[in-house]
Design a protein around this motif. Structure first.
Motif, PDB file in Angstrom:
ATOM      1  N   VAL A  20       0.837  -1.196   0.000  1.00 41.65           N
ATOM      2  CA  VAL A  20       0.000   0.000   0.000  1.00 41.65           C
ATOM      3  C   VAL A  20       0.874   1.248   0.000  1.00 41.65           C
ATOM      4  N   LYS A  21       1.929   1.231   0.801  1.00 36.42           N
ATOM      5  CA  LYS A  21       2.854   2.372   0.839  1.00 36.42           C
ATOM      6  C   LYS A  21       3.488   2.603  -0.536  1.00 36.42           C
ATOM      7  N   GLN A  22       3.803   1.500  -1.198  1.00 36.70           N
ATOM      8  CA  GLN A  22       4.382   1.612  -2.538  1.00 36.70           C
ATOM      9  C   GLN A  22       3.416   2.310  -3.487  1.00 36.70           C
ATOM     10  N   ALA A  23       2.124   1.984  -3.378  1.00 34.34           N
ATOM     11  CA  ALA A  23       1.125   2.638  -4.227  1.00 34.34           C
ATOM     12  C   ALA A  23       1.044   4.128  -3.917  1.00 34.34           C
ATOM     13  N   PHE A  24       1.106   4.469  -2.647  1.00 36.30           N
ATOM     14  CA  PHE A  24       1.060   5.883  -2.258  1.00 36.30           C
ATOM     15  C   PHE A  24       2.328   6.622  -2.695  1.00 36.30           C
ATOM     16  N   ASP A  25       3.471   5.968  -2.487  1.00 39.05           N
ATOM     17  CA  ASP A  25       4.741   6.625  -2.825  1.00 39.05           C
ATOM     18  C   ASP A  25       4.845   6.922  -4.310  1.00 39.05           C
ATOM     19  N   THR A  26       4.260   6.043  -5.132  1.00 34.74           N
ATOM     20  CA  THR A  26       4.319   6.242  -6.585  1.00 34.74           C
ATOM     21  C   THR A  26       3.100   6.980  -7.117  1.00 34.74           C
ATOM     22  N   ASN A  27       2.166   7.308  -6.212  1.00 31.27           N
ATOM     23  CA  ASN A  27       0.914   7.985  -6.582  1.00 31.27           C
ATOM     24  C   ASN A  27       0.092   7.151  -7.568  1.00 31.27           C
ATOM     25  N   TRP A  28       0.253   5.832  -7.485  1.00 31.38           N
ATOM     26  CA  TRP A  28      -0.505   4.936  -8.360  1.00 31.38           C
ATOM     27  C   TRP A  28      -1.715   4.433  -7.573  1.00 31.38           C
ATOM     28  N   ILE A  29      -2.731   5.282  -7.538  1.00 30.50           N
ATOM     29  CA  ILE A  29      -3.895   5.028  -6.702  1.00 30.50           C
ATOM     30  C   ILE A  29      -5.056   4.451  -7.512  1.00 30.50           C
ATOM     31  N   ALA A  30      -5.150   4.866  -8.760  1.00 33.78           N
ATOM     32  CA  ALA A  30      -6.305   4.537  -9.591  1.00 33.78           C
ATOM     33  C   ALA A  30      -6.328   3.056  -9.957  1.00 33.78           C
ATOM     34  N   PRO A  31      -7.448   2.588 -10.529  1.00 36.06           N
ATOM     35  CA  PRO A  31      -7.512   1.201 -11.013  1.00 36.06           C
ATOM     36  C   PRO A  31      -6.403   0.911 -12.011  1.00 36.06           C
ATOM     37  N   ILE A  32      -6.061  -0.366 -12.075  1.00 37.76           N
ATOM     38  CA  ILE A  32      -4.903  -0.938 -12.760  1.00 37.76           C
ATOM     39  C   ILE A  32      -3.618  -0.374 -12.159  1.00 37.76           C
ATOM     40  N   GLY A  33      -2.509  -1.018 -12.470  1.00 42.73           N
ATOM     41  CA  GLY A  33      -1.242  -0.614 -11.890  1.00 42.73           C
ATOM     42  C   GLY A  33      -0.393  -1.822 -11.562  1.00 42.73           C
ATOM     43  N   PRO A  34       0.833  -1.616 -11.095  1.00 43.80           N
ATOM     44  CA  PRO A  34       1.753  -2.734 -10.854  1.00 43.80           C
ATOM     45  C   PRO A  34       1.272  -3.697  -9.779  1.00 43.80           C
ATOM     46  N   ASN A  35       0.595  -3.207  -8.739  1.00 48.07           N
ATOM     47  CA  ASN A  35       0.070  -4.128  -7.732  1.00 48.07           C
ATOM     48  C   ASN A  35      -1.018  -5.028  -8.308  1.00 48.07           C
ATOM     49  N   VAL A  36      -1.842  -4.478  -9.195  1.00 53.75           N
ATOM     50  CA  VAL A  36      -2.898  -5.277  -9.822  1.00 53.75           C
ATOM     51  C   VAL A  36      -2.286  -6.391 -10.654  1.00 53.75           C
ATOM     52  N   ASP A  37      -1.320  -6.042 -11.486  1.00 54.74           N
ATOM     53  CA  ASP A  37      -0.658  -7.054 -12.322  1.00 54.74           C
ATOM     54  C   ASP A  37       0.002  -8.133 -11.459  1.00 54.74           C
ATOM     55  N   ALA A  38       0.690  -7.713 -10.427  1.00 54.63           N
ATOM     56  CA  ALA A  38       1.394  -8.673  -9.565  1.00 54.63           C
ATOM     57  C   ALA A  38       0.400  -9.527  -8.777  1.00 54.63           C
ATOM     58  N   PHE A  39      -0.687  -8.908  -8.312  1.00 53.44           N
ATOM     59  CA  PHE A  39      -1.703  -9.651  -7.569  1.00 53.44           C
ATOM     60  C   PHE A  39      -2.287 -10.764  -8.430  1.00 53.44           C
ATOM     61  N   GLU A  40      -2.583 -10.452  -9.675  1.00 56.57           N
ATOM     62  CA  GLU A  40      -3.127 -11.468 -10.590  1.00 56.57           C
ATOM     63  C   GLU A  40      -2.132 -12.607 -10.796  1.00 56.57           C
ATOM     64  N   GLN A  41      -0.869 -12.268 -11.000  1.00 51.17           N
ATOM     65  CA  GLN A  41       0.143 -13.294 -11.240  1.00 51.17           C
ATOM     66  C   GLN A  41       0.389 -14.146 -10.004  1.00 51.17           C
ATOM     67  N   GLU A  42       0.498 -13.497  -8.846  1.00 49.24           N
ATOM     68  CA  GLU A  42       0.754 -14.235  -7.607  1.00 49.24           C
ATOM     69  C   GLU A  42      -0.435 -15.099  -7.216  1.00 49.24           C
ATOM     70  N   PHE A  43      -1.639 -14.611  -7.499  1.00 52.42           N
ATOM     71  CA  PHE A  43      -2.838 -15.400  -7.210  1.00 52.42           C
ATOM     72  C   PHE A  43      -2.842 -16.669  -8.047  1.00 52.42           C
ATOM     73  N   CYS A  44      -2.524 -16.537  -9.339  1.00 56.25           N
ATOM     74  CA  CYS A  44      -2.479 -17.713 -10.209  1.00 56.25           C
ATOM     75  C   CYS A  44      -1.439 -18.718  -9.717  1.00 56.25           C
ATOM     76  N   GLN A  45      -0.302 -18.234  -9.252  1.00 56.01           N
ATOM     77  CA  GLN A  45       0.734 -19.128  -8.754  1.00 56.01           C
ATOM     78  C   GLN A  45       0.242 -19.929  -7.550  1.00 56.01           C
ATOM     79  N   ILE A  46      -0.526 -19.294  -6.690  1.00 55.12           N
ATOM     80  CA  ILE A  46      -0.997 -19.959  -5.468  1.00 55.12           C
ATOM     81  C   ILE A  46      -2.062 -20.997  -5.771  1.00 55.12           C
TER      82      ILE A  46
END
Length: 389
Positions: A20-46
């Motif tokens: 969450v801090k990373q999202a705030f620090d980069t001002n990437w608050i809106a929908p889509i973004g690096p956390n979204v992409d990573a969340f999808e990939q990590e979820f598939c791995q699990i």
């Protein structure tokens, strides 16, 4: 005064803060973004999935799934009846007609035999449903193999509602990865949470690509805003996806805690007459998302609703199991196949406080309160019998 003990509350730790801090620090608050992409990939791995689309809720995921398999106005969709209304609501969004299928006693999920019989009859009359939605209820997988087999036999896409089943297994695989599409929920009361959110998974990369397109207002690839289809504002925010990434890191611990809660309840209450706990089918491992049991009032001395209300007086939150959808006023005109088992489970079923952040003192208080209700009900019954002699 006793503090309230709630059914299933969010369980957040320090792991989520870094993302969450990373999202705030980069001002990437809106929908889509690096956390979204990573969340999808990590979820598939699990879960062992191939492709995923993170969206705003499990209901949004179901809505997209039904649209993507082609459900249109007038189409029938077979659906588990013992579930939350969000499973069937998207059928109505698309103008479809739900047909509800009863549960079995083994898993409390869709009865494969009833589904097979119903599809055979529909095939005879040339009126097969457009899709089948099977729910994996309270953290336990349905018996997927026979359900998938009969769906494949009639070329009907299977949609798995695994909103309550993240972390469970069916023959060592994750529910939600067997059918054409699987959906998951990250609502505040689930095993892990993003406060609100969902995931749509599939082995079909084109389907997931289309889901992401529709979930982002169906914006065409043009430098200006151009839309050739109707879309939705369904994508998950980068901030909430960050919470989800942190929650994935503690998923195993959350499941272990809920299973431990169940074991403590079962060991303490299993010998009380009239109490039976939700069984764990031998084809998989349940997360025990909620600890569920049934009450036989003749043996216990009080019915499910008596117990729920008395626990509420002690500030202990419990809930009946889901009211079958075929009994809901909004679905009163829908067809149901069977229904008696789901109705019986609803009449007798109770969900106990089950959060992974419950402390032992809370569980002990719930157990002691149920034991006192039983003892008092037996005393009352004995007094009535004595007065009649």
């Amino acid at each position: 005064m006793n503090k309230p003990i709630l059914l299933s509350t969010p369980h957040i730790g320090n792991e989520e803060l870094q993302f969450v801090k990373q999202a705030f620090d980069t001002n990437w608050i809106a929908p889509i973004g690096p956390n979204v992409d990573a969340f999808e990939q990590e979820f598939c791995q699990i879960i062992g999935g191939s492709y995923a689309a993170a969206v705003s809720s499990g209901t949004a995921a179901l809505h997209l799934a039904l649209q993507l398999v082609g459900v249109a106005p007038g189409d029938e969709v077979f659906c588990s009846t013992l579930t939350f209304t969000a499973t069937a609501n998207p059928i109505i969004y698309l103008g479809g007609k739900p047909v509800f299928i009863d549960s079995d006693r083994i898993s409390w999920n869709m009865n494969p035999n009833l589904l097979q019989e119903a599809l055979q009859k529909r095939a005879y009359f040339g009126k097969l449903p457009k899709a089948v939605i099977v729910v994996h209820l309270y953290g336990q997988s349905a018996d997927i193999d026979p359900i998938l087999q009969v769906c494949n036999q009639y070329n009907i896409p299977l949609i798995e509602d695994a909103a309550e089943a993240l972390g469970s297994t069916y023959k060592q695989r994750s529910p939600g990865t067997f059918g054409k599409v699987g959906i998951f929920s990250f609502n505040g009361n689930k095993i892990i949470t993003t406060s609100g959110g969902g995931m749509l998974v599939s082995d079909d990369d084109k389907l997931i690509g289309k889901a992401k397109f529709l979930a982002t207002q169906a914006r065409d690839p043009a430098p200006h805003y151009q839309h050739s289809e109707i879309g939705y504002n369904y994508r998950l925010s980068n901030v909430l996806a960050g919470i989800g990434r942190g929650q994935l890191q503690v998923l195993k611990g959350r499941v272990a805690a809920r299973r431990r809660n169940f074991q403590i309840y079962q060991q303490a209450l299993n010998d009380i007459p009239g109490i039976q706990f939700m069984p764990e089918a031998n084809f998989g491992i349940s997360t025990r998302w909620l600890t569920c049991l049934t009450i036989d009032p003749d043996k216990f001395g009080a019915n499910r609703e008596d117990i729920r209300l008395k626990l509420a007086q002690e500030k202990i939150e419990t809930r009946p199991v889901w009211k079958p959808l075929h009994l809901q006023p909004v679905f009163a005109n829908c067809e149901v196949i069977g229904g008696e088992i789901a109705e019986d489970l609803f009449t007798k079923g109770l969900c106990l406080p089950s959060g992974s952040n419950l402390i032992d003192e809370d569980i002990a208080r719930v157990i002691n309160s149920i034991k006192m209700i039983y003892l008092n009900s037996r005393k009352s019954a004995s007094s009535i019998i004595s007065s009649l002699k």
